[in-house]
Design a protein around this motif. Structure first.
Motif, short mmCIF file in Angstrom:
data_model
loop_
_atom_site.label_atom_id
_atom_site.label_comp_id
_atom_site.label_asym_id
_atom_site.label_seq_id
_atom_site.Cartn_x
_atom_site.Cartn_y
_atom_site.Cartn_z
N TRP A 177 40.93 6.20 -22.73
CA TRP A 177 41.04 7.48 -23.44
C TRP A 177 42.48 7.98 -23.43
O TRP A 177 42.97 8.54 -24.42
N LEU A 178 43.19 7.77 -22.31
CA LEU A 178 44.58 8.22 -22.22
C LEU A 178 45.46 7.52 -23.26
O LEU A 178 46.35 8.15 -23.84
N TYR A 179 45.21 6.24 -23.48
CA TYR A 179 45.99 5.51 -24.48
C TYR A 179 45.73 6.07 -25.88
O TYR A 179 46.64 6.19 -26.71
N THR A 180 44.49 6.43 -26.14
CA THR A 180 44.10 6.88 -27.49
C THR A 180 44.56 8.30 -27.77
O THR A 180 44.98 8.62 -28.88
N TRP A 181 44.52 9.17 -26.75
CA TRP A 181 44.78 10.59 -26.95
C TRP A 181 46.00 11.09 -26.16
O TRP A 181 46.02 12.22 -25.69
N GLY A 182 46.99 10.22 -26.05
CA GLY A 182 48.19 10.59 -25.32
C GLY A 182 48.96 11.75 -25.89
O GLY A 182 49.76 12.40 -25.19
N ASP A 183 48.73 12.07 -27.17
CA ASP A 183 49.46 13.16 -27.81
C ASP A 183 48.81 14.53 -27.56
O ASP A 183 49.33 15.56 -27.99
N ARG A 184 47.68 14.54 -26.85
CA ARG A 184 47.03 15.81 -26.53
C ARG A 184 47.78 16.51 -25.40
O ARG A 184 48.51 15.90 -24.62
N GLU A 185 47.55 17.82 -25.30
CA GLU A 185 48.27 18.64 -24.32
C GLU A 185 47.54 18.70 -22.98
O GLU A 185 46.30 18.72 -22.94
N ILE A 186 48.31 18.70 -21.91
CA ILE A 186 47.78 19.00 -20.59
C ILE A 186 48.62 20.15 -20.03
O ILE A 186 49.84 20.12 -20.06
N GLU A 187 47.94 21.17 -19.56
CA GLU A 187 48.66 22.36 -19.11
C GLU A 187 47.83 23.11 -18.07
O GLU A 187 46.71 22.70 -17.72
N GLY A 188 48.39 24.17 -17.57
CA GLY A 188 47.67 25.06 -16.64
C GLY A 188 47.23 24.35 -15.37
O GLY A 188 47.99 23.60 -14.75
N VAL A 189 45.99 24.59 -14.99
CA VAL A 189 45.44 24.08 -13.73
C VAL A 189 45.47 22.56 -13.69
O VAL A 189 45.80 21.95 -12.66
N GLU A 190 45.12 21.92 -14.81
CA GLU A 190 45.08 20.46 -14.83
C GLU A 190 46.46 19.86 -14.62
O GLU A 190 46.61 18.88 -13.87
N LEU A 191 47.47 20.40 -15.23
CA LEU A 191 48.83 19.90 -15.04
C LEU A 191 49.28 20.11 -13.60
O LEU A 191 49.92 19.24 -13.01
N GLU A 192 48.93 21.24 -13.04
CA GLU A 192 49.30 21.52 -11.65
C GLU A 192 48.61 20.54 -10.70
O GLU A 192 49.22 20.02 -9.77
N GLN A 193 47.32 20.27 -10.95
CA GLN A 193 46.58 19.33 -10.12
C GLN A 193 47.21 17.94 -10.21
O GLN A 193 47.38 17.25 -9.19
N PHE A 194 47.57 17.54 -11.42
CA PHE A 194 48.16 16.22 -11.62
C PHE A 194 49.49 16.11 -10.87
O PHE A 194 49.72 15.13 -10.15
N ASN A 195 50.33 17.09 -11.01
CA ASN A 195 51.63 17.06 -10.34
C ASN A 195 51.49 17.06 -8.82
O ASN A 195 52.27 16.42 -8.11
N ASN A 196 50.51 17.79 -8.32
CA ASN A 196 50.27 17.80 -6.88
C ASN A 196 49.86 16.42 -6.37
O ASN A 196 50.31 15.97 -5.31
N LEU A 197 49.00 15.75 -7.14
CA LEU A 197 48.57 14.41 -6.75
C LEU A 197 49.73 13.43 -6.80
O LEU A 197 49.87 12.56 -5.93
N VAL A 198 50.55 13.54 -7.82
CA VAL A 198 51.72 12.66 -7.95
C VAL A 198 52.66 12.87 -6.75
O VAL A 198 53.20 11.91 -6.19
N GLU A 199 52.84 14.13 -6.36
CA GLU A 199 53.71 14.42 -5.23
C GLU A 199 53.16 13.79 -3.94
O GLU A 199 53.93 13.23 -3.13
N ARG A 200 51.85 13.86 -3.75
CA ARG A 200 51.25 13.26 -2.56
C ARG A 200 51.39 11.74 -2.60
O ARG A 200 51.63 11.09 -1.57
N ARG A 201 51.27 11.16 -3.80
CA ARG A 201 51.46 9.71 -3.94
C ARG A 201 52.91 9.33 -3.66
O ARG A 201 53.19 8.28 -3.09
#
Length: 295
Positions: free
Chosen positions: A43-67
């Motif tokens: 799904w990420l490959y197909t819909w890469g042009d969609r927006e991610i923001e707010g809580v979801e973006l924050e969660q993603f960045n937090n996980l990346v930081e832990r990684r």
């Protein structure tokens, strides 16, 4: 921010972070993004042009930081796929690895020969091996043992989530809690087998996993030799013992199996072509010799 842009930034961060431990930055970033969005990697490959923001973006960045700090992806996601099963994981157990699927495959081949029966998984951890075998062969009764109470709790939770009922998990230091009369057609184990001085203990995901599940005495061979010796008492005639070990331990493990009286001794290679699983079969004549009743 677009999903593909967030992924690109995460890949750059993971590929250049200070500890330099992330060997798969693209895969790691995609798995974390798919987890946050509740979508597949396709799904990420197909819909890469969609927006991610707010809580979801924050969660993603937090996980990346832990990684970035080296924390295993499996812990960040809360699960690991193993032999087609989604297993919950925790810091109390090893993270199931693809190479261990070789142990399951080899066990299933022996199971096909011996028919229905009883299986024992020693040091079961998250229950990965026991649950994979039980799911593939519902006519078998599988027992998983582990000395760590939290591991048993986790394994039982995984069995419940997967609705696998022909398996039970109990606390035990290897064979210690078993009834002396218990017998199994198949005994499997992925025991601790790393030398306490091995430099790999300071690298990658292993840095975060429990030492008790990794390190063994006698240059990593201590638990393997104990299992080879003691399993003879709990195997039925023609029963099999299968052990995972380090890629440089095949020769001494085979020698120990032969010395202990096992037959059909051999070693199988993992996905990378390295010696990983050694096995032996315990025949009735071998049982008579162990019990001192042979001629």
């Amino acid at each position: 921010m677009r999903i593909d842009q967030a992924l690109s930034e995460a890949v750059t961060r993971l590929a250049h972070h200070a500890s330099g431990e992330t060997a798969t930055p693209h895969l790691d970033a995609q798995l974390l993004m798919a987890h946050v969005l509740g979508r597949s990697r396709t799904w990420l490959y197909t819909w890469g042009d969609r927006e991610i923001e707010g809580v979801e973006l924050e969660q993603f960045n937090n996980l990346v930081e832990r990684r970035e700090q080296g924390e295993p992806v499996a812990w960040l996601l809360g699960y690991r796929e193993f032999f087609g099963l989604r297993l919950a994981v925790s810091p109390h157990t090893l993270i199931p690895r693809p190479d261990t699927e070789t142990l399951v495959e080899q066990a299933l081949q022996r199971m096909a020969v011996t028919g229905s029966g009883r299986v024992l998984d020693l040091g079961t951890g998250s229950g990965a091996i026991a649950l994979a075998l039980a799911s593939e062969r519902p006519d078998w009764h599988v027992t998983g043992l582990d000395i760590v109470p939290e591991a048993i709790t986790l394994a039982r939770r995984n069995a419940e989530m997967l609705d696998i009922t022909n398996v039970c998990f109990e606390e035990s230091d290897f064979f210690s809690s078993l009834n002396p009369s218990a017998r199994f057609e198949l005994i499997v184990s992925n025991p601790p087998y790393i030398d306490e001085l091995d430099e790999h203990l300071g690298q990658g995901d292993v840095r975060f996993e429990p030492r008790s599940a990794l390190v063994a005495e006698q240059s990593g061979l201590g638990d393997l030799l104990h299992l080879i010796d003691t399993a003879r008492t709990f195997l039925t005639p023609e029963g099999w013992l299968l052990l995972e070990h380090g890629f440089q331990q095949g020769e001494p493990v085979r020698a120990a199996l032969v010395d202990a009286g096992y037959q059909c001794v051999g070693t199988c290679r993992d996905l990378g072509g390295r010696e990983r699983i050694s096995l032996g079969q315990w025949f009735e004549a071998s049982s008579e010799l162990l019990n001192g009743t042979g001629s």
